[in-house]
Write a protein that holds these residues in place. Structure first.
Motif, PDB file in Angstrom:
ATOM      1  N   UNK A 196       3.681  10.379  32.341  1.00 18.80           N
ATOM      2  CA  UNK A 196       2.643  11.424  32.403  1.00 18.80           C
ATOM      3  C   UNK A 196       2.470  11.924  33.830  1.00 18.80           C
ATOM      4  N   UNK A 197       2.546  11.020  34.808  1.00 21.72           N
ATOM      5  CA  UNK A 197       2.418  11.444  36.204  1.00 21.72           C
ATOM      6  C   UNK A 197       3.554  12.389  36.592  1.00 21.72           C
ATOM      7  N   UNK A 198       4.753  12.122  36.110  1.00 25.44           N
ATOM      8  CA  UNK A 198       5.866  13.030  36.388  1.00 25.44           C
ATOM      9  C   UNK A 198       5.584  14.418  35.823  1.00 25.44           C
ATOM     10  N   UNK A 199       5.000  14.469  34.632  1.00 24.70           N
ATOM     11  CA  UNK A 199       4.729  15.769  33.997  1.00 24.70           C
ATOM     12  C   UNK A 199       3.686  16.569  34.761  1.00 24.70           C
ATOM     13  N   UNK A 200       2.704  15.873  35.352  1.00 26.12           N
ATOM     14  CA  UNK A 200       1.666  16.597  36.097  1.00 26.12           C
ATOM     15  C   UNK A 200       1.970  16.624  37.594  1.00 26.12           C
ATOM     16  N   UNK A 201       3.173  16.168  37.952  1.00 28.51           N
ATOM     17  CA  UNK A 201       3.654  16.182  39.347  1.00 28.51           C
ATOM     18  C   UNK A 201       2.728  15.396  40.265  1.00 28.51           C
ATOM     19  N   UNK A 202       2.497  14.159  39.853  1.00 33.43           N
ATOM     20  CA  UNK A 202       1.681  13.270  40.659  1.00 33.43           C
ATOM     21  C   UNK A 202       2.402  11.950  40.841  1.00 33.43           C
ATOM     22  N   UNK A 203       2.232  11.323  42.007  1.00 32.19           N
ATOM     23  CA  UNK A 203       2.833  10.034  42.301  1.00 32.19           C
ATOM     24  C   UNK A 203       1.970   8.940  41.678  1.00 32.19           C
ATOM     25  N   UNK A 204       2.534   8.152  40.771  1.00 32.27           N
ATOM     26  CA  UNK A 204       1.768   7.115  40.092  1.00 32.27           C
ATOM     27  C   UNK A 204       1.214   6.089  41.071  1.00 32.27           C
ATOM     28  N   UNK A 205       1.829   5.947  42.248  1.00 35.53           N
ATOM     29  CA  UNK A 205       1.337   4.979  43.237  1.00 35.53           C
ATOM     30  C   UNK A 205      -0.020   5.374  43.812  1.00 35.53           C
ATOM     31  N   UNK A 206      -0.454   6.614  43.561  1.00 35.97           N
ATOM     32  CA  UNK A 206      -1.773   7.048  44.019  1.00 35.97           C
ATOM     33  C   UNK A 206      -2.894   6.454  43.168  1.00 35.97           C
ATOM     34  N   UNK A 207      -2.557   5.869  42.021  1.00 28.53           N
ATOM     35  CA  UNK A 207      -3.551   5.348  41.088  1.00 28.53           C
ATOM     36  C   UNK A 207      -3.632   3.836  41.226  1.00 28.53           C
ATOM     37  N   UNK A 208      -4.814   3.325  41.556  1.00 32.83           N
ATOM     38  CA  UNK A 208      -5.022   1.882  41.641  1.00 32.83           C
ATOM     39  C   UNK A 208      -5.079   1.309  40.225  1.00 32.83           C
ATOM     40  N   UNK A 209      -4.365   0.214  40.003  1.00 33.33           N
ATOM     41  CA  UNK A 209      -4.310  -0.407  38.681  1.00 33.33           C
ATOM     42  C   UNK A 209      -5.361  -1.511  38.609  1.00 33.33           C
ATOM     43  N   UNK A 210      -6.199  -1.424  37.589  1.00 34.97           N
ATOM     44  CA  UNK A 210      -7.319  -2.346  37.397  1.00 34.97           C
ATOM     45  C   UNK A 210      -7.175  -3.028  36.050  1.00 34.97           C
ATOM     46  N   UNK A 211      -7.352  -4.343  36.021  1.00 31.76           N
ATOM     47  CA  UNK A 211      -7.153  -5.097  34.788  1.00 31.76           C
ATOM     48  C   UNK A 211      -8.251  -6.143  34.625  1.00 31.76           C
ATOM     49  N   UNK A 212      -8.679  -6.325  33.397  1.00 33.23           N
ATOM     50  CA  UNK A 212      -9.695  -7.312  33.054  1.00 33.23           C
ATOM     51  C   UNK A 212      -9.107  -8.717  33.099  1.00 33.23           C
ATOM     52  N   UNK A 213      -9.903  -9.668  33.616  1.00 32.73           N
ATOM     53  CA  UNK A 213      -9.446 -11.047  33.743  1.00 32.73           C
ATOM     54  C   UNK A 213      -9.902 -11.940  32.591  1.00 32.73           C
ATOM     55  N   UNK A 214     -10.548 -11.399  31.603  1.00 30.82           N
ATOM     56  CA  UNK A 214     -11.117 -12.208  30.531  1.00 30.82           C
ATOM     57  C   UNK A 214     -10.085 -13.162  29.932  1.00 30.82           C
ATOM     58  N   UNK A 215     -10.411 -14.471  29.972  1.00 30.65           N
ATOM     59  CA  UNK A 215      -9.584 -15.533  29.374  1.00 30.65           C
ATOM     60  C   UNK A 215      -8.201 -15.646  30.006  1.00 30.65           C
ATOM     61  N   UNK A 216      -7.997 -15.086  31.174  1.00 33.32           N
ATOM     62  CA  UNK A 216      -6.676 -15.153  31.799  1.00 33.32           C
ATOM     63  C   UNK A 216      -6.585 -16.359  32.744  1.00 33.32           C
ATOM     64  N   UNK A 217      -5.369 -16.847  32.897  1.00 31.63           N
ATOM     65  CA  UNK A 217      -5.076 -17.921  33.839  1.00 31.63           C
ATOM     66  C   UNK A 217      -4.621 -17.314  35.164  1.00 31.63           C
ATOM     67  N   UNK A 218      -4.675 -18.075  36.247  1.00 33.26           N
ATOM     68  CA  UNK A 218      -4.125 -17.572  37.508  1.00 33.26           C
ATOM     69  C   UNK A 218      -2.664 -17.170  37.396  1.00 33.26           C
ATOM     70  N   UNK A 219      -1.899 -17.870  36.567  1.00 36.23           N
ATOM     71  CA  UNK A 219      -0.486 -17.513  36.408  1.00 36.23           C
ATOM     72  C   UNK A 219      -0.352 -16.123  35.782  1.00 36.23           C
ATOM     73  N   UNK A 220      -1.192 -15.827  34.783  1.00 33.40           N
ATOM     74  CA  UNK A 220      -1.171 -14.493  34.184  1.00 33.40           C
ATOM     75  C   UNK A 220      -1.620 -13.438  35.199  1.00 33.40           C
ATOM     76  N   UNK A 221      -2.634 -13.791  35.988  1.00 36.22           N
ATOM     77  CA  UNK A 221      -3.086 -12.857  37.019  1.00 36.22           C
ATOM     78  C   UNK A 221      -1.973 -12.586  38.028  1.00 36.22           C
ATOM     79  N   UNK A 222      -1.188 -13.620  38.353  1.00 30.56           N
ATOM     80  CA  UNK A 222      -0.053 -13.419  39.253  1.00 30.56           C
ATOM     81  C   UNK A 222       0.948 -12.428  38.659  1.00 30.56           C
ATOM     82  N   UNK A 223       1.188 -12.531  37.339  1.00 28.70           N
ATOM     83  CA  UNK A 223       2.095 -11.590  36.684  1.00 28.70           C
ATOM     84  C   UNK A 223       1.548 -10.171  36.754  1.00 28.70           C
ATOM     85  N   UNK A 224       0.250 -10.022  36.515  1.00 25.50           N
ATOM     86  CA  UNK A 224      -0.373  -8.698  36.585  1.00 25.50           C
ATOM     87  C   UNK A 224      -0.295  -8.149  38.006  1.00 25.50           C
ATOM     88  N   UNK A 225      -0.468  -9.032  38.993  1.00 26.27           N
ATOM     89  CA  UNK A 225      -0.330  -8.627  40.393  1.00 26.27           C
ATOM     90  C   UNK A 225       1.078  -8.122  40.665  1.00 26.27           C
TER      91      UNK A 225
END
Length: 259
Positions: A196-225
């Protein structure tokens, strides 16, 4: 993706007197949490459905005055409940009260009881997403017209993972995209968002990625990181507001940033 890990805490505005919520905001700011969120509903989402509950935007204005360092906002505002230009003006005012720490988190809305009891038209998921897509340009245009203007380019956080409409809106308008994705789902969704970013001519790196930690382990958080998540959010609710998980995730955040 580079950048420091940030930790957000969502304080559900339910099942606690306001004094408890206010004291918890003080406590997590002192602990060094980066962002504090509430949510934009009129009734509890868990526990007693008729339990204690407070309204989002008036609470955010109070947080703007009581805090001094932490960023804050709703996770997320419901676009359906207020005129788009009014939302822009409210956000700009809270931005000034806080000295430029407000995050405009928004979404299409979903909790039918809110709509029914407060007299809003519920519509369909598609109609609510269309309304959000229509509202965001109005909000951005109103910010340019207000006197005084916002103190900064107010960050727009959009929640949700729908691939046909929501991620298109994220690509066009969001500074932060929030989801509840597992690592496998996040990897897929990021590919869709990138398209979608390519279609609107925007760099996806401009968007900060935010994720919920509910019931997650540090190992899963490392994967999300590793996939690019930099804002991680944990939710707490009344009546107790247990801060032990917040301390644990702060230690994880600091270990990632030290590395």
């Amino acid at each position: 993706m580079t950048g420091q890990v940030r930790l957000g805490v969502q304080i559900a505005p339910q099942h606690a007197p306001y004094e408890k919520i206010r004291d918890t905001v003080f406590a997590i700011e002192e602990m060094g949490v980066d962002v504090v969120f509430n949510w934009d509903h009129f009734f509890p989402l868990s526990g007693d459905p008729d339990g204690l509950h407070f309204e989002s935007w008036t609470m955010l204005a109070a947080w703007a005055e009581q805090t001094s360092t932490i960023e804050f906002g709703a996770l997320v505002n419901c676009n359906s409940y207020r005129n788009a230009d009014l939302q822009a003006d409210m956000a700009r005012t809270i931005d000034h009260i806080s000295g430029g720490r407000f995050i405009f988190g928004t979404g299409a809305g979903w909790f039918e009881r809110d709509y029914d009891e407060y007299g809003y038209e519920f519509g369909t998921p598609g109609s609510r997403l269309n309304a959000l897509a229509d509202a965001l340009p109005r909000i951005e245009n109103r910010w340019e017209k207000l006197n005084p203007p916002p103190t900064r380019d107010i960050p727009v956080l959009i929640g949700g993972g729908g691939e046909k409409k929501t991620l298109r809106i994220v690509a066009s308008h969001a500074d932060i995209w929030h989801s509840f994705s597992s690592p496998a789902i996040l990897e897929h969704k990021l590919g869709v968002l990138g398209s979608w970013c390519e279609r609107v001519e925007r760099d996806v790196s401009e968007i900060e990625i935010s994720t919920e930690l509910r019931s997650r382990t540090p190992a899963e958080a490392d994967e999300l990181y590793d996939l690019g998540t930099r804002l991680f959010t944990i939710g707490i609710s009344g009546p107790d507001h247990d801060l032990a998980p917040v301390r644990d995730w702060l230690a994880w955040r600091d270990s990632r940033n030290a590395g």
